[in-house]
Design a protein around this motif. Structure first.
Motif: not given
Length: 181
Positions: A40-45, A48-53, A70-77, A104-108
């Motif tokens: 899917g796509t993940v946008v962390v506005t 810290n982080d968000a993604g899929f479990i 868990y796999v996700g996008i860490s905005l802080g790191q 705010g970036a859309t990350i597939p």
């Protein structure tokens, strides 16, 4: 925790106004899956982080209160992160300063899980960001899917999960194709 919504574009999201400490996750009640492709796509506005479990069992209140990956996008790191929860968090792999990660970036995002072999794709869906073989006896083998954030406001969209065929079926198809030449 947080304010879960589905917006006009049918994107699933959560907005946090002061992190509650209870964990932001939502687990689908679909049949458990073992080997799968989940994307899917993940946008962390913000935050810290968000993604899929995935391969989730025993979910309860709390960010790490589940057994699964868990796999996700860490905005802080500015990284793609792979981890395992078993009532506590264990980071398994991360890719620091991954291109394109910004508020705010859309990350597939895609994960392919086959046995203990995990491949994670972020942005570039042709080259894995993370390839990991989990040697742990705690490695989850089957479970539900969901979304999770940690102290962040985020949204997810275009979620798709498909079961992978058993490896023996793939081998049989290849043998039949070769035999027909």
């Amino acid at each position: 925790g947080g304010n879960w919504t589905v917006d006009a574009q049918k994107r699933y999201g959560v907005t946090i106004s002061g992190w509650s400490g209870l964990g932001e996750k939502s687990v689908a009640s679909a049949a458990p899956r073992a080997d799968l492709v989940y994307q899917g796509t993940v946008v962390v506005t913000s935050g810290n982080d968000a993604g899929f479990i995935f391969r989730v069992t025993n979910p309860s209140t709390g960010a790490d209160s589940y057994n699964g990956y868990y796999v996700g996008i860490s905005l802080g790191q500015r990284s793609v992160v792979l981890g395992r929860a078993n009532g506590a968090w264990t980071q398994l792999a991360a890719t620091p300063n991954w291109p394109g990660i910004a508020a705010g970036a859309t990350i597939p995002l895609r994960v392919i899980a086959s046995g203990t072999h995990l491949e994670v794709y972020a942005g570039d869906m042709t080259t894995p960001a993370i390839v990991f073989d989990d040697p742990s006896p705690l490695a989850p083998v089957s479970g539900a899917i969901g979304v999770r954030g940690y102290a962040s406001s985020f949204r997810v969209d275009d979620l798709l999960m498909a079961a992978l065929p058993p490896v023996t079926e793939v081998a049989e198809v290849r043998l039949k194709t070769l035999g027909g030449l």
